[in-house]
Design an enzyme around this catalytic site. Sequence first.
Site, PDB file in Angstrom:
ATOM      1  N   GLU A 122       0.364 -34.273  62.880  1.00 54.17           N
ATOM      2  CA  GLU A 122       1.442 -33.795  61.820  1.00 54.17           C
ATOM      3  C   GLU A 122       0.824 -33.754  60.645  1.00 54.17           C
ATOM      4  O   GLU A 122       0.113 -34.616  60.166  1.00 54.17           O
ATOM      5  CB  GLU A 122       2.576 -35.001  61.799  1.00 54.17           C
ATOM      6  CG  GLU A 122       3.812 -34.648  61.257  1.00 54.17           C
ATOM      7  CD  GLU A 122       4.955 -35.613  61.386  1.00 54.17           C
ATOM      8  OE1 GLU A 122       5.127 -35.937  62.574  1.00 54.17           O
ATOM      9  OE2 GLU A 122       5.606 -35.885  60.319  1.00 54.17           O
ATOM     10  N   ASP A 124       2.323 -33.603  56.648  1.00 52.60           N
ATOM     11  CA  ASP A 124       3.691 -33.520  56.155  1.00 52.60           C
ATOM     12  C   ASP A 124       3.726 -33.638  54.439  1.00 52.60           C
ATOM     13  O   ASP A 124       3.152 -34.175  53.718  1.00 52.60           O
ATOM     14  CB  ASP A 124       4.268 -35.119  56.004  1.00 52.60           C
ATOM     15  CG  ASP A 124       4.575 -35.523  57.676  1.00 52.60           C
ATOM     16  OD1 ASP A 124       5.214 -34.540  58.340  1.00 52.60           O
ATOM     17  OD2 ASP A 124       4.402 -36.683  57.973  1.00 52.60           O
ATOM     18  N   GLU A 126       7.048 -34.162  52.200  1.00 51.13           N
ATOM     19  CA  GLU A 126       8.358 -34.588  51.950  1.00 51.13           C
ATOM     20  C   GLU A 126       8.890 -34.899  50.606  1.00 51.13           C
ATOM     21  O   GLU A 126       8.264 -35.492  49.866  1.00 51.13           O
ATOM     22  CB  GLU A 126       8.760 -36.132  52.863  1.00 51.13           C
ATOM     23  CG  GLU A 126       8.762 -35.879  54.328  1.00 51.13           C
ATOM     24  CD  GLU A 126       9.233 -37.027  55.052  1.00 51.13           C
ATOM     25  OE1 GLU A 126       9.883 -38.112  54.309  1.00 51.13           O
ATOM     26  OE2 GLU A 126       8.887 -37.169  56.127  1.00 51.13           O
ATOM     27  N   HIS A 139       6.002 -36.876  48.718  1.00 49.90           N
ATOM     28  CA  HIS A 139       5.387 -37.754  49.758  1.00 49.90           C
ATOM     29  C   HIS A 139       4.676 -37.119  50.824  1.00 49.90           C
ATOM     30  O   HIS A 139       5.105 -35.992  51.017  1.00 49.90           O
ATOM     31  CB  HIS A 139       6.605 -38.472  50.336  1.00 49.90           C
ATOM     32  CG  HIS A 139       6.286 -39.440  51.574  1.00 49.90           C
ATOM     33  ND1 HIS A 139       6.166 -40.761  51.462  1.00 49.90           N
ATOM     34  CD2 HIS A 139       5.796 -39.085  52.920  1.00 49.90           C
ATOM     35  CE1 HIS A 139       6.022 -41.342  52.645  1.00 49.90           C
ATOM     36  NE2 HIS A 139       5.704 -40.252  53.426  1.00 49.90           N
ATOM     37  N   THR A 140       3.304 -37.432  50.981  1.00 47.90           N
ATOM     38  CA  THR A 140       2.531 -36.711  51.970  1.00 47.90           C
ATOM     39  C   THR A 140       1.950 -37.710  52.985  1.00 47.90           C
ATOM     40  O   THR A 140       1.662 -38.947  52.875  1.00 47.90           O
ATOM     41  CB  THR A 140       1.312 -36.080  51.469  1.00 47.90           C
ATOM     42  OG1 THR A 140       0.451 -37.041  50.557  1.00 47.90           O
ATOM     43  CG2 THR A 140       1.757 -34.901  50.121  1.00 47.90           C
ATOM     44  N   ASN A 141       1.616 -37.026  54.045  1.00 45.95           N
ATOM     45  CA  ASN A 141       1.084 -37.903  55.397  1.00 45.95           C
ATOM     46  C   ASN A 141       0.278 -37.277  56.224  1.00 45.95           C
ATOM     47  O   ASN A 141       0.620 -35.849  56.346  1.00 45.95           O
ATOM     48  CB  ASN A 141       2.028 -38.761  56.049  1.00 45.95           C
ATOM     49  CG  ASN A 141       1.579 -39.986  56.498  1.00 45.95           C
ATOM     50  OD1 ASN A 141       0.438 -40.418  56.629  1.00 45.95           O
ATOM     51  ND2 ASN A 141       2.609 -40.813  57.312  1.00 45.95           N
ATOM     52  N   GLU A 151      -0.013 -42.399  53.965  1.00 50.26           N
ATOM     53  CA  GLU A 151       0.886 -41.842  52.883  1.00 50.26           C
ATOM     54  C   GLU A 151       0.071 -41.916  51.579  1.00 50.26           C
ATOM     55  O   GLU A 151      -0.691 -42.682  51.283  1.00 50.26           O
ATOM     56  CB  GLU A 151       1.902 -42.831  52.583  1.00 50.26           C
ATOM     57  CG  GLU A 151       2.939 -43.085  53.699  1.00 50.26           C
ATOM     58  CD  GLU A 151       2.547 -43.915  54.915  1.00 50.26           C
ATOM     59  OE1 GLU A 151       1.508 -44.592  54.600  1.00 50.26           O
ATOM     60  OE2 GLU A 151       3.301 -44.199  56.040  1.00 50.26           O
ATOM     61  N   ASP A 215      19.353 -44.526  53.364  1.00 48.74           N
ATOM     62  CA  ASP A 215      18.845 -46.012  53.581  1.00 48.74           C
ATOM     63  C   ASP A 215      17.433 -46.200  52.913  1.00 48.74           C
ATOM     64  O   ASP A 215      17.153 -47.473  53.033  1.00 48.74           O
ATOM     65  CB  ASP A 215      18.999 -46.098  54.973  1.00 48.74           C
ATOM     66  CG  ASP A 215      18.336 -45.120  55.705  1.00 48.74           C
ATOM     67  OD1 ASP A 215      18.185 -44.151  55.552  1.00 48.74           O
ATOM     68  OD2 ASP A 215      17.961 -45.472  57.003  1.00 48.74           O
ATOM     69  N   GLY A 220      13.765 -46.988  47.233  1.00 54.55           N
ATOM     70  CA  GLY A 220      13.968 -47.891  48.258  1.00 54.55           C
ATOM     71  C   GLY A 220      15.335 -47.907  48.812  1.00 54.55           C
ATOM     72  O   GLY A 220      15.491 -49.150  49.737  1.00 54.55           O
ATOM     73  N   ARG A 299      -1.572 -54.016  52.371  1.00 49.77           N
ATOM     74  CA  ARG A 299      -0.961 -53.271  53.446  1.00 49.77           C
ATOM     75  C   ARG A 299      -1.878 -53.713  54.550  1.00 49.77           C
ATOM     76  O   ARG A 299      -1.663 -53.404  55.811  1.00 49.77           O
ATOM     77  CB  ARG A 299      -0.749 -52.075  53.273  1.00 49.77           C
ATOM     78  CG  ARG A 299       0.114 -51.291  54.602  1.00 49.77           C
ATOM     79  CD  ARG A 299       0.530 -50.140  53.873  1.00 49.77           C
ATOM     80  NE  ARG A 299       0.833 -49.286  54.936  1.00 49.77           N
ATOM     81  CZ  ARG A 299       1.092 -47.781  54.928  1.00 49.77           C
ATOM     82  NH1 ARG A 299       0.754 -47.307  53.681  1.00 49.77           N
ATOM     83  NH2 ARG A 299       1.447 -47.178  55.733  1.00 49.77           N
TER      84      ARG A 299
END
Length: 311
Positions: A122, A124, A126, A139-141, A151, A215, A220, A299
Amino acid sequence: MPSHHTLLFLLTCYYNIPKTMAFPTSPSVTLVSLLVSLLVVISTAGNFNQDFQITWGDGRAKILNNGNLLTLSLDKASGSGFQSTNQYLFGNIDMQLKLVPGNSAGTVTAYYLSSKGSTWDEIDFEFLGNLSGDPYILHTNVFSQGKGNREQQFYLWFDPTADFHTYSILWNPQRIVFSVDGTPIREFKNLESIGVPFPKRQPMRIYSSLWNADDWATRGGRIKTDWSKAPFTASYTNFNANACVWNAAKSSSCKSNSPSSESPTNAWLSQELDSTAQQRLRSVQKNYMIYNYCADNKRFPQGLPLECSHT
Ligand SMILES: *[C@@H]1O[C@H](CO)[C@@H](O)[C@H](O)[C@H]1NC(C)=O
């Protein structure tokens, strides 16, 4: 189901105006060896009536102006979406989008390429909406064989709701490049040589949807969608693809999807970022990037993903 190793693909190749078929002159095969393919590369100035199908939203998605404009809308009951008629295995794909204006907080406009199955690939874009006057987040991924977690997020250097802007995905065997109005903002290189899976075997469709994600989408999830402003609408125009179209239906021999040197139309199949483009990419990343997984040591306490040391 036949495996991708044995499937013979038919890729169709359109030059210039819609659907003028032209087979590449050179039958040499220089792409991925597993890709035993009968290929035709296409270049198409798109028409939404031919190139896309509305997939959901019960009338909320509309194709207008003889196929030159597509709109998605979202209200409290439902969002909407569409997908490409074709599946592609590599492409240089432009789409112009104009995002939900005004208070778009809580809404997400997703525009992406994706394959099927549990080990899908994928790519992305967004767009996370925001309160009126506050910036959208782009936003990319990149997912490869079902694994994403890559991300990168950006602010844009313009108001993406005021006008159409071009969002492009260059996907060839060596790299994936995300661009905005011709400026590269992200590159994901083929680093299979160091063990990073790269999307190159699974054909992908183009998808887009406008949906409610209050949500999590805006600050956030603290800012909710204001349904009194519904319906929310995003618009699409000027789809343009230089791409290899996948067709599993027939074909029995292996033809070329190689960027034959005589055919500059296919130059994108081996395109890389020249030094000017790299400079522009670095400048966007310096000035507009607001999240980069490759800088998120917290992370990844066991160490950053492998590709992070090669970008
Ligand atoms: C919305 O605007 C706020 C305030 O400027 C900003 O912090 C936030 O990153 C923006 N985008 C989203 C999707 O929350």
